[in-house]
Write an enzyme that holds these catalytic residues in place. Structure first.
Site, PDB file in Angstrom:
ATOM      1  N   GLU A 157       0.809  -1.228   0.000  1.00 50.25           N
ATOM      2  CA  GLU A 157       0.000   0.000   0.000  1.00 50.25           C
ATOM      3  C   GLU A 157       0.840   1.276   0.000  1.00 50.25           C
ATOM      4  OE1 GLU A 157      -0.629  -2.600   1.951  1.00 50.25           O
ATOM      5  OE2 GLU A 157      -2.749  -3.119   1.835  1.00 50.25           O
ATOM      6  N   PHE A 179     -11.651  -6.981  13.786  1.00 47.09           N
ATOM      7  CA  PHE A 179     -10.574  -7.466  12.926  1.00 47.09           C
ATOM      8  C   PHE A 179     -10.197  -6.387  11.910  1.00 47.09           C
ATOM      9  CE2 PHE A 179      -9.312  -9.737   8.963  1.00 47.09           C
ATOM     10  CZ  PHE A 179      -8.080 -10.183   9.415  1.00 47.09           C
ATOM     11  N   GLN A 180      -8.915  -6.135  11.779  1.00 48.76           N
ATOM     12  CA  GLN A 180      -8.364  -5.115  10.873  1.00 48.76           C
ATOM     13  C   GLN A 180      -8.966  -3.728  11.133  1.00 48.76           C
ATOM     14  OE1 GLN A 180      -8.473  -6.717   6.784  1.00 48.76           O
ATOM     15  NE2 GLN A 180      -6.414  -7.511   7.122  1.00 48.76           N
ATOM     16  N   LYS A 218     -17.325  -0.234   5.987  1.00 51.32           N
ATOM     17  CA  LYS A 218     -17.806  -1.192   4.996  1.00 51.32           C
ATOM     18  C   LYS A 218     -19.321  -1.111   4.789  1.00 51.32           C
ATOM     19  CE  LYS A 218     -17.432  -5.950   3.467  1.00 51.32           C
ATOM     20  NZ  LYS A 218     -16.836  -7.277   3.666  1.00 51.32           N
ATOM     21  N   MET A 266      24.752   8.592   2.399  1.00 47.36           N
ATOM     22  CA  MET A 266      24.660   9.838   3.147  1.00 47.36           C
ATOM     23  C   MET A 266      24.927   9.598   4.635  1.00 47.36           C
ATOM     24  SD  MET A 266      24.420  12.979   2.634  1.00 47.36           S
ATOM     25  CE  MET A 266      23.507  13.610   1.229  1.00 47.36           C
TER      26      MET A 266
END
Lengths: 163, 573
Positions: free
Chosen positions: B50, B112-113, B162, B478
């Site tokens: 993502e 969940f999630q 949802k 760096m």
């Protein structure tokens, strides 16, 4: 220097956390913050007591204005204003304290709003410094509990914060 | 007719004329993905992580000026998007990120999630929304696009539970948005602009310093007009590169920590600075106290009032859209009968040309190990300065900024504010999709590229003919440079061991891999790679491990205290 900042914002879920989050994320001081809906229920009014140099206060005002939910911001210290805070103090009211507390309450123009066998509850309104002065003036050992609302502020006369 | 929330989302995106949505499906967004399946207006680009979806949407925006769109699921999908959102926020990139959320009855139940996306993104978005009523979905999406693209742009998150995507409502997309709490100031104050013109015309050692605001505000053409009219020197920040043509003689190069000697010295010694869409950040002015030692007048144009007088006190603030303000300034200049003092300007240019003679970007061209600067310079030649260049973060980023001369805006795509390693490849994806015919180069290091290496798969799926220019020095360069300069050569965890065979890796994803070890082969290899117009080519350049980025203004030092090459300071000249 101490500043009182008044603001109007959309009365929406999470609006308060945006202001509180801004202060913590940018390391600004926050002494007190009060918030409640206005006569227009879609708007909330907030009074923030903060302190910092003129540059810091300028940044705070700009950053508050930048929040998408904030409608208007006013630094009350830019003009004349009234500051009021409510404090409830539960004090011992036994022996010598029973008369002493009543007297101090009168001097500071407070009110006793609850009387129990061993204690009073005193209600006191004023600027933050007046409330501090009251707590300094009474015997520390007499203080059982205090609760303060944080300051609310409003501009004097023609200074009006409204849409 | 009533539509489901999911269908409303796809219809809104259509109304916004969105061509690409970068995303990754999951439980909370299944209905949205089903609606995507049933439409053919926009294309969905399936990434492999993502974070890459958000970076790709971000780069799509950077290279086109349009609003980028990313779509992720709830919980881990949402948290994976955070780095991408914060990256876009720091560089003021307009973007709308739609995240799925658990159904409304589940919110707050540790479902969940589930993650509090609105809470977690609050400090790194311009604004965010949680949609709790399907009837407000379309108007919320409209507001999100409006907020993202107007004023000082930025990412906006819309968190959609949802069940909201399943509920039905009448669809109508608002034509306009009016918000009493959000009205960016776009027109500059005419009195302030007059004052600015007067100061500019009276300046003896003027400097025009411009940032990302000129690029984002599509004001490059106006800037060029202004600079040409005045004859003054101009410098760009890292984010501002391309805002003024780099090959023009009035351009002094980038300023700041790794800016040129001439840009930094001119900035420090100027008497009037015109700052346009730039924010005097710590990588630009170094130590602010040292910067302010020199008395000077600063004029600052910015659409965001909070960027003005934040780190450096400004004398003439002008709040407004840079395009509007520069237009007004040019009109005033046309009317004015005053012109800049020729003698003062001549003396100023003489001083500047003296600094230029030091050739601060010169490097060893006789080395038999590949010098990274050499690769960038040849890339610029081979692509005729026309490529879109994305970069990751580190030494290679600074070399790209110093040696690729950008003549056009929106060609240089990098993470300037947040400094996010791993953006290079997903940035190149977003750019290549937006400009399918263009040459797109991703300049990267072996540390950065491995942070989103999984996107080689996405590039294969969507046939993206990106050219990866890996400057492989087997060090987090760096970090190693700072350890060499400031930590007595203690190279703590900055060596990159156990690297993959990048050629084989590229080939395993269906791409072309090349390994280049000899300086004489650089140009030929680049030509060969860019001749493969429809292939993704991964070029692994084995470069000098000891090379450092110069000039350098050490952290906390002033602009004129820069180090020119190994241990040579300006005072030694």
């Amino acid at each position: 220097m101490k500043h009182l900042i008044s603001l109007l914002m959309e009365n929406e879920a999470g609006a308060l956390s945006r202001v509180a989050g801004l202060f913590s994320a940018r390391g600004y001081n926050i002494e007190s913050l009060t918030v409640a809906p206005t006569e227009d229920p879609t708007l909330s009014r907030m009074t923030i007591v903060t302190s910092g140099s003129e540059e810091v206060i300028e940044q705070i005002i700009k950053q508050l204005n930048k929040l998408v939910d904030v409608v208007k911001v006013l630094d009350l210290n830019d003009g004349r204003f009234i500051e009021r805070e409510l404090m409830l103090v539960k004090v011992k009211a036994t022996g010598v304290f029973r008369d002493e507390m009543q007297r101090m309450c009168e001097i500071f123009r407070g009110r006793i709003i609850d009387v129990a066998d061993n204690s009073y509850i005193i209600e006191l309104t004023g600027s933050g410094s007046k409330l501090d002065a009251f707590l300094d003036a009474i015997d520390k050992t007499a203080i059982l509990e205090t609760v303060r609302t944080g300051a609310s502020g409003i501009g004097r006369g023609e200074r009006i914060l409204k849409l | 007719m009533e539509l489901s929330g999911a269908e409303i989302i796809t219809r809104c995106l259509q109304e916004e004329k969105i061509k690409f949505v970068f995303g990754y499906p999951g439980g909370a967004v299944l209905d949205i993905y089903d609606a995507i399946f049933k439409q053919d207006y926009f294309k969905h680009i399936l990434v492999r992580h993502e974070q890459a979806a958000v970076h790709a949407a971000d780069a799509y925006s950077r290279s086109t000026g349009l609003v980028g769109v990313a779509l992720v699921t709830s919980g881990p999908g949402a948290t994976n998007a955070i780095t991408g959102i914060a990256t876009a926020y720091m560089d003021s990139i307009p973007m709308v990120v739609i995240s799925g959320q658990v159904s409304t009855p589940g919110i707050g139940m540790d479902a969940f999630q589930e993650v509090d996306m609105v809470g977690i993104t609050r400090p790194c978005v311009k604004h965010n929304f949680l949609v709790k009523d399907v009837n407000e979905l379309a108007s919320t999406i409209k507001k999100a696009f409006y907020i993202a693209a107007s004023g000082r742009p930025g990412p906006v998150v819309i968190d959609i539970p949802k069940d909201i995507t399943q509920f039905k409502a009448k669809f109508s997309y608002p034509k306009t948005v009016a918000m009493r709490s959000y009205n960016p100031v776009l027109k500059g104050h005419s009195g302030q602009i007059k004052k600015a013109i007067k100061l500019l015309l009276e300046a003896k050692r003027p400097m025009i310093y411009t940032g990302g605001g000129v690029v984002l505000g599509d004001a490059s053409a106006l800037l060029v007009k202004l600079v040409k009219k005045l004859g003054y020197p101009v410098t760009n920040t890292l984010m501002g590169l391309g805002g003024y043509p780099a090959t023009d003689e009035q351009f002094l190069g980038m300023l700041g920590m790794h800016g040129t000697l001439e840009a930094n010295m001119a900035m420090q010694q100027s008497d009037v600075i015109l700052a346009v869409g730039a924010r005097f950040d710590d990588r630009v002015v170094g130590n602010p106290a040292h910067f302010l030692n020199q008395p000077r007048t600063i004029i600052h144009i910015d659409v965001d009032p909070s960027s003005i007088s934040k780190r450096v006190k400004v004398d003439v603030p002008i709040v407004g859209d840079v395009k509007n303000v520069l237009t007004d300034m040019l009109a005033l200049l046309d009317e004015s009968d005053k012109t800049p003092s020729e003698s003062a300007l001549k003396a100023w240019w003489q001083l500047i040309n003296g600094w230029r003679k030091e050739k601060c970007l010169e490097f060893d061209r006789s080395s038999d190990i590949i010098k990274p600067q050499d690769v960038i310079e040849k890339l610029w030649q081979v692509t005729k300065g026309e490529a879109f260049v994305t970069s990751d973060v580190g030494q290679h980023q600074m070399w790209a900024a110093q040696y690729y001369k950008f003549d056009k805006p929106r060609r240089w795509i990098n993470s300037g504010g947040l400094g996010t390693m791993g953006v290079g490849l997903p940035y190149a994806m977003g750019v290549q999709l937006a400009h399918p015919e263009a040459q797109v180069a991703c300049i990267t290091g072996e540390g950065s590229i491995q942070m989103n290496i999984q996107e080689l798969s996405t590039c294969n799926q969507f046939h993206l003919p990106i050219k990866v220019i890996l400057l492989n020095n087997r060090y987090l360069g760096m970090v190693r440079q700072w350890q060499q300069f400031f930590y007595e050569n203690r190279y703590s965890e900055s060596y990159m061991d156990s690297l993959p065979d990048f050629v084989k890796l590229a080939e395993s994803y269906g791409h072309v891999g090349m390994k280049i070890e000899n300086p004489a082969d650089i140009e030929g290899a680049l030509k060969e790679a860019f001749a493969l117009k429809d292939r993704f080519v991964f070029m692994n350049f084995i470069t000098d491990q000891k090379e450092n980025v110069f000039p350098m203004v050490p952290n906390g030092k002033g602009l004129s205290e820069l180090i020119l090459a190994e241990r040579i300071t300006v005072e030694d000249l």
